[in-house]
Design a protein around this motif. Structure first.
Motif, PDB file in Angstrom:
ATOM      1  N   ASP A 168      28.429  36.685  10.054  1.00 16.01           N
ATOM      2  CA  ASP A 168      27.560  37.682   9.438  1.00 16.01           C
ATOM      3  C   ASP A 168      28.046  39.100   9.680  1.00 16.01           C
ATOM      4  OD1 ASP A 168      25.926  35.791   8.308  1.00 16.01           O
ATOM      5  OD2 ASP A 168      24.408  35.885   9.892  1.00 16.01           O
ATOM      6  N   GLY A 169      28.947  39.283  10.617  1.00 14.73           N
ATOM      7  CA  GLY A 169      29.555  40.600  10.835  1.00 14.73           C
ATOM      8  C   GLY A 169      28.909  41.376  11.956  1.00 14.73           C
ATOM      9  N   ASN A 170      29.655  42.359  12.439  1.00 10.34           N
ATOM     10  CA  ASN A 170      29.203  43.228  13.533  1.00 10.34           C
ATOM     11  C   ASN A 170      28.724  42.432  14.736  1.00 10.34           C
ATOM     12  OD1 ASN A 170      29.800  45.624  12.182  1.00 10.34           O
ATOM     13  ND2 ASN A 170      27.886  45.475  11.035  1.00 10.34           N
ATOM     14  N   PHE A 171      29.407  41.355  15.046  1.00  8.67           N
ATOM     15  CA  PHE A 171      29.080  40.513  16.190  1.00  8.67           C
ATOM     16  C   PHE A 171      29.559  41.185  17.467  1.00  8.67           C
ATOM     17  CE2 PHE A 171      30.044  37.045  19.137  1.00  8.67           C
ATOM     18  CZ  PHE A 171      28.862  36.332  19.094  1.00  8.67           C
ATOM     19  N   LYS A 183      37.620  44.446  19.204  1.00  8.00           N
ATOM     20  CA  LYS A 183      37.707  45.776  19.833  1.00  8.00           C
ATOM     21  C   LYS A 183      36.863  45.747  21.088  1.00  8.00           C
ATOM     22  CE  LYS A 183      39.914  47.862  16.438  1.00  8.00           C
ATOM     23  NZ  LYS A 183      41.277  47.442  16.363  1.00  8.00           N
ATOM     24  N   GLN A 184      37.381  46.351  22.143  1.00 13.73           N
ATOM     25  CA  GLN A 184      36.650  46.400  23.411  1.00 13.73           C
ATOM     26  C   GLN A 184      36.775  47.792  24.010  1.00 13.73           C
ATOM     27  OE1 GLN A 184      37.545  43.294  26.285  1.00 13.73           O
ATOM     28  NE2 GLN A 184      37.437  44.764  27.943  1.00 13.73           N
ATOM     29  N   LYS A 191      33.381  43.922  20.408  1.00 17.15           N
ATOM     30  CA  LYS A 191      32.841  43.919  19.054  1.00 17.15           C
ATOM     31  C   LYS A 191      33.837  43.193  18.153  1.00 17.15           C
ATOM     32  CE  LYS A 191      30.907  47.089  15.647  1.00 17.15           C
ATOM     33  NZ  LYS A 191      31.386  46.706  14.404  1.00 17.15           N
ATOM     34  N   PHE A 192      33.326  42.395  17.239  1.00 25.03           N
ATOM     35  CA  PHE A 192      34.174  41.606  16.351  1.00 25.03           C
ATOM     36  C   PHE A 192      33.775  41.850  14.906  1.00 25.03           C
ATOM     37  CE2 PHE A 192      33.709  39.449  20.367  1.00 25.03           C
ATOM     38  CZ  PHE A 192      34.995  39.059  20.685  1.00 25.03           C
ATOM     39  N   ASP A 193      34.760  41.882  14.045  1.00 30.34           N
ATOM     40  CA  ASP A 193      34.516  41.979  12.605  1.00 30.34           C
ATOM     41  C   ASP A 193      35.198  40.811  11.934  1.00 30.34           C
ATOM     42  OD1 ASP A 193      33.015  44.436  12.435  1.00 30.34           O
ATOM     43  OD2 ASP A 193      34.855  45.472  12.981  1.00 30.34           O
TER      44      ASP A 193
END
Length: 172
Positions: free
Chosen positions: A118-121, A88-89, A166-168
């Protein structure tokens, strides 16, 4: 009225993306990876040399001052598929249009890949990506353990903007 319009545009754009999952997504991942291997030798070697990578074969971006992009992809570690990820950007600036592109994050080390898993990168607005274009070969360099590569697919967009991604991650 304009703020309401911009908010609605942002909400709509934030939800856009390929929407593909499962076999359809994996077919697109394979096709784009093979296209990059054939056309861009400097990026092709990264698939084998990096600790891992996340490939987003169909990122869609649209903007009218406020922009948004979205896509989903597959994550690999040492050449083995280990999960899926969403991108998402959001960005703001003088911009107008829409485009589609492939984005790949190459991870230099196990610790860089682990931060992603680990998430929420997040990638900051000042993260630099190498844009691969036919006939042009840019050097791909790691910054903070990550190299970002994009390949344009279609569309037209003009402007200057500031934002972040943002990456999940979802393991298999």
């Amino acid at each position: 009225m304009l703020p309401v319009f911009l908010f609605l545009l942002f909400v709509g754009l934030a939800g856009c993306g390929s929407g593909k999952t499962g076999d359809d997504l994996m077919n697109d991942v394979r096709e784009e990876r093979e296209m990059i291997r054939e056309k861009y030798p400097n990026a092709a070697r990264m698939f084998d040399e990096a600790q891992g990578y996340a490939i987003f074969p169909n990122v869609g971006k649209g903007a009218y001052i406020v922009g948004g992009a979205s896509g989903n992809g597959a994550v690999y570690e040492n050449g083995r598929h280990i999960g899926y990820a969403d991108l998402k950007q959001v960005d703001v600036g003088f911009q107008l249009g829409g485009k589609a592109f492939v984005e790949i994050l190459f991870f230099e080390s196990a610790s860089a890949l682990q931060r992603f898993k680990d998430g929420n990168f997040e990638l900051s607005a000042n993260a630099s990506a190498v844009l691969l274009d036919e006939g042009v070969s840019g050097d791909i360099e790691f910054q903070d353990g990550i190299a970002i590569v994009t390949v344009p697919k279609a569309g037209a967009m003009a402007g200057i903007s500031v934002g972040g991604q943002k990456f999940d991650f979802r393991p298999l």
